[in-house]
Design an enzyme around this catalytic site. Structure first.
Site, PDB file in Angstrom:
ATOM      1  N   HIS A 198     -12.602  -3.036  -0.007  1.00 18.90           N
ATOM      2  CA  HIS A 198     -11.453  -2.194   0.344  1.00 18.90           C
ATOM      3  C   HIS A 198     -10.325  -2.956   1.031  1.00 18.90           C
ATOM      4  O   HIS A 198      -9.157  -2.643   0.851  1.00 18.90           O
ATOM      5  CB  HIS A 198     -11.891  -0.990   1.197  1.00 18.90           C
ATOM      6  CG  HIS A 198     -12.152  -1.316   2.644  1.00 18.90           C
ATOM      7  ND1 HIS A 198     -13.307  -1.923   3.071  1.00 18.90           N
ATOM      8  CD2 HIS A 198     -11.408  -1.133   3.762  1.00 18.90           C
ATOM      9  CE1 HIS A 198     -13.258  -2.086   4.385  1.00 18.90           C
ATOM     10  NE2 HIS A 198     -12.117  -1.621   4.828  1.00 18.90           N
ATOM     11  N   ASP A 199     -10.657  -3.984   1.797  1.00 19.73           N
ATOM     12  CA  ASP A 199      -9.619  -4.722   2.530  1.00 19.73           C
ATOM     13  C   ASP A 199      -9.285  -6.059   1.876  1.00 19.73           C
ATOM     14  O   ASP A 199      -8.708  -6.935   2.529  1.00 19.73           O
ATOM     15  CB  ASP A 199     -10.071  -4.970   3.981  1.00 19.73           C
ATOM     16  CG  ASP A 199      -9.688  -3.814   4.908  1.00 19.73           C
ATOM     17  OD1 ASP A 199      -8.783  -3.032   4.555  1.00 19.73           O
ATOM     18  OD2 ASP A 199     -10.304  -3.709   5.989  1.00 19.73           O
ATOM     19  N   HIS A 250      -1.496  -4.195   2.690  1.00 22.54           N
ATOM     20  CA  HIS A 250      -2.798  -4.706   2.259  1.00 22.54           C
ATOM     21  C   HIS A 250      -3.517  -3.741   1.320  1.00 22.54           C
ATOM     22  O   HIS A 250      -4.194  -4.162   0.390  1.00 22.54           O
ATOM     23  CB  HIS A 250      -3.694  -5.078   3.450  1.00 22.54           C
ATOM     24  CG  HIS A 250      -4.389  -3.920   4.100  1.00 22.54           C
ATOM     25  ND1 HIS A 250      -3.820  -3.159   5.075  1.00 22.54           N
ATOM     26  CD2 HIS A 250      -5.616  -3.384   3.888  1.00 22.54           C
ATOM     27  CE1 HIS A 250      -4.668  -2.214   5.447  1.00 22.54           C
ATOM     28  NE2 HIS A 250      -5.768  -2.321   4.742  1.00 22.54           N
ATOM     29  N   HIS A 279      -8.052   3.925   1.112  1.00 21.35           N
ATOM     30  CA  HIS A 279      -8.741   4.151   2.388  1.00 21.35           C
ATOM     31  C   HIS A 279      -7.795   4.446   3.550  1.00 21.35           C
ATOM     32  O   HIS A 279      -8.251   4.802   4.627  1.00 21.35           O
ATOM     33  CB  HIS A 279      -9.689   2.981   2.712  1.00 21.35           C
ATOM     34  CG  HIS A 279      -9.018   1.673   2.991  1.00 21.35           C
ATOM     35  ND1 HIS A 279      -8.629   0.817   1.998  1.00 21.35           N
ATOM     36  CD2 HIS A 279      -8.667   1.065   4.152  1.00 21.35           C
ATOM     37  CE1 HIS A 279      -8.063  -0.270   2.522  1.00 21.35           C
ATOM     38  NE2 HIS A 279      -8.078  -0.138   3.839  1.00 21.35           N
ATOM     39  N   HIS A 280      -6.489   4.286   3.359  1.00 21.47           N
ATOM     40  CA  HIS A 280      -5.551   4.705   4.413  1.00 21.47           C
ATOM     41  C   HIS A 280      -4.744   5.935   3.998  1.00 21.47           C
ATOM     42  O   HIS A 280      -3.736   6.261   4.623  1.00 21.47           O
ATOM     43  CB  HIS A 280      -4.611   3.556   4.784  1.00 21.47           C
ATOM     44  CG  HIS A 280      -5.303   2.420   5.481  1.00 21.47           C
ATOM     45  ND1 HIS A 280      -5.852   2.537   6.746  1.00 21.47           N
ATOM     46  CD2 HIS A 280      -5.558   1.142   5.081  1.00 21.47           C
ATOM     47  CE1 HIS A 280      -6.406   1.377   7.094  1.00 21.47           C
ATOM     48  NE2 HIS A 280      -6.257   0.522   6.095  1.00 21.47           N
ATOM     49  N   LYS A 301      -6.105  -7.798   2.431  1.00 26.03           N
ATOM     50  CA  LYS A 301      -5.797  -8.410   3.734  1.00 26.03           C
ATOM     51  C   LYS A 301      -5.763  -9.929   3.663  1.00 26.03           C
ATOM     52  O   LYS A 301      -5.267 -10.588   4.578  1.00 26.03           O
ATOM     53  CB  LYS A 301      -6.842  -8.000   4.785  1.00 26.03           C
ATOM     54  CG  LYS A 301      -6.469  -6.743   5.507  1.00 26.03           C
ATOM     55  CD  LYS A 301      -7.261  -6.581   6.781  1.00 26.03           C
ATOM     56  CE  LYS A 301      -6.956  -5.219   7.389  1.00 26.03           C
ATOM     57  NZ  LYS A 301      -8.049  -4.737   8.229  1.00 26.03           N
ATOM     58  N   ASP A 320     -14.564   3.614   6.962  1.00 23.58           N
ATOM     59  CA  ASP A 320     -13.644   2.587   7.479  1.00 23.58           C
ATOM     60  C   ASP A 320     -13.179   2.929   8.892  1.00 23.58           C
ATOM     61  O   ASP A 320     -13.229   2.086   9.795  1.00 23.58           O
ATOM     62  CB  ASP A 320     -12.439   2.468   6.533  1.00 23.58           C
ATOM     63  CG  ASP A 320     -11.454   1.403   6.975  1.00 23.58           C
ATOM     64  OD1 ASP A 320     -11.897   0.293   7.343  1.00 23.58           O
ATOM     65  OD2 ASP A 320     -10.237   1.672   6.945  1.00 23.58           O
TER      66      ASP A 320
HETATM   67 FE   FE2 Z   1      -7.596  -1.347   5.523  1.00 22.64          FE
HETATM   68 FE   FE2 Z   2     -10.946  -1.687   6.715  1.00 27.90          FE
END
Ligand code: FE2
Ligand code: FE2
Ligand code: FE2
Length: 401
Positions: free
Chosen positions: A257-258, A286, A310-311, A261, A339
């Site tokens: 998911h990240d 990200h 996820h955000h 980043k 998360d």
């Molecule tokens: Fe994230």
């Molecule tokens: Fe995360």
């Protein structure tokens, strides 16, 4: 596509892995390697720097021809490559890709490993010199680089490897193919031929775990974040009665998911105070970069959404797509809750970790604000002991092997 993710670590110097893969493989053709050897050079080139997650370390490694701090990333890379079965045979190539030919001779290794490792090393050093060249035109930049490399014949680089490289690099097209557009076509063409194999869910989880480790290594504050989010998400998926295969796929999406980043510079991820506007923008993208990387992989269409949303908030108003309601599928809601919960239970540069009760209080208030899914959060409450152990406990990551 996943090598695109690794490229992001360079932030401003993207495509290093692809250029190394191209140069090494092209020289391998001159050397007369068989098809398996050429595939190995391509893969070793693409993934040779997978031990580098931080932009800081990346800038040290590309700083010049001789950097002393380069062994750590070889060792980390070896472990990572070894944990993904289809590439495990390249672990020792990654391990030795910064070792001079004369020293390699003293190490007990199959000759093929020496050859592949030294070829990657040569291509890697040429690319670093190109990166540091004051000359923008590749055809002008090559002249002093070839001169410098020639002086290392038989010392740093094996004579047969050097000669093959010089033969491959003797024409203009070799250098012009290093331009992003031409390089993209070259790698894209080969990748299409190679990537048409099916992967089991187990292999997929191994590969996702490798990338989760790379992302999490970017900062001590995110250490273990991705695989712990993944194990919480898997528990929630089981509690939501998704079938076994789907639970595994939720876990894969959560592991990745990240991944976007990788593009965020370290100093922003580790900043102790409040972020300013431009820094916040850099972080915010990200989730979009995660989507960009994953959505282009065949078969990842759904998982790309579960990972990249996820955000997003159930009521809308999240980022980066601002979707809401039915568009935010259940699997994405599971990842989002996992998360938030895991992040609250972990130290951050701007705050310490929160107690379980405080974390649950915040999660509940995010439900009242319409941000997180109420049903998923009630599953978290029901399985809080298991989820807490997954988020912070001492268990080893489950590799599915
Ligand atoms: Fe994230
Ligand atoms: Fe995360
Ligand atoms: Fe490199």
């Amino acid at each position: 596509m996943l090598s695109d993710a690794l490229d992001l670590v360079g932030v401003d110097d993207v495509f290093h892995g692809k250029r190394v893969a191209y140069m090494a493989r092209t020289a391998g053709v001159v050397l007369g390697l068989d098809a398996a050897g050429l595939d190995d050079l391509l893969h070793a080139g693409l993934f040779h720097d997978c031990g580098v997650s931080t932009t800081r370390e990346h800038s040290v490694i590309v700083a010049g021809l001789d950097s002393k701090d380069d062994e750590a990333h070889c060792l980390r890379g070896e472990v990572l490559v070894a944990s993904f079965q289809p590439l495990a045979h390249l672990a020792s190539v990654v391990r030795w890709h910064h070792t001079d030919a004369v020293d390699l001779e003293l190490i007990d290794l199959p000759d093929r490993t020496r050859l592949l490792a030294n070829m990657v090393f040569l291509a890697d050093r040429v690319d670093v010199m190109l990166f540091n060249s004051p000359e923008e035109d590749l055809l002008l930049a090559r002249v002093p680089i070839l001169e410098m490399v020639r002086q290392q014949r038989g010392i740093r680089f094996r004579a047969d490897i050097m000669d093959a490289f010089l033969a491959a690099a003797s024409n203009e097209a070799f250098w012009l193919t290093l331009e992003p557009r031409a390089l993209g076509l070259y790698i894209g063409h080969l990748a299409r031929n190679l990537a048409n194999r099916e992967m089991s869910v187990t292999e997929l989880r191994q590969l996702a775990f490798v990338f989760a480790t790379i992302v999490d290594a970017k900062s001590p504050f995110t250490a273990e974040h991705s695989w712990r989010v993944a194990s919480v998400a898997r528990r929630l998926a089981a509690a939501a009665q998704l079938d076994d295969e789907r639970q595994g796929l939720v876990e894969v999406a959560a592991l990745l998911h990240d991944i976007g980043k990788l593009r965020v510079p370290d100093h922003i991820l580790e900043k102790p105070g409040t972020l300013n506007g431009p820094e916040r923008m850099r972080i915010t993208r990200h989730a979009f970069d995660t989507w960009q990387i994953l959505s282009r992989i065949d078969g990842f269409e759904e998982m790309a959404q579960w990972a990249a949303y996820h955000h997003e908030w159930v009521c809308g108003g999240g980022y980066p797509f601002g979707i809401s309601g039915k568009g935010l599928v259940r699997e994405a809601r599971l990842v989002a809750v996992a998360d938030v919960f895991q992040a609250l239970r972990q130290d951050r540069p701007y705050r310490g970790r929160m107690s379980v009760d405080t974390a649950l209080g915040i999660v509940d208030s995010m439900v009242s604000q319409g941000k997180l899914d109420a049903d998923v959060v009630s599953l978290l409450h029901l399985d809080i002991i298991g989820c807490e152990a997954a988020a912070t406990g001492t268990q080893e990551p489950f590799l599915g092997m």
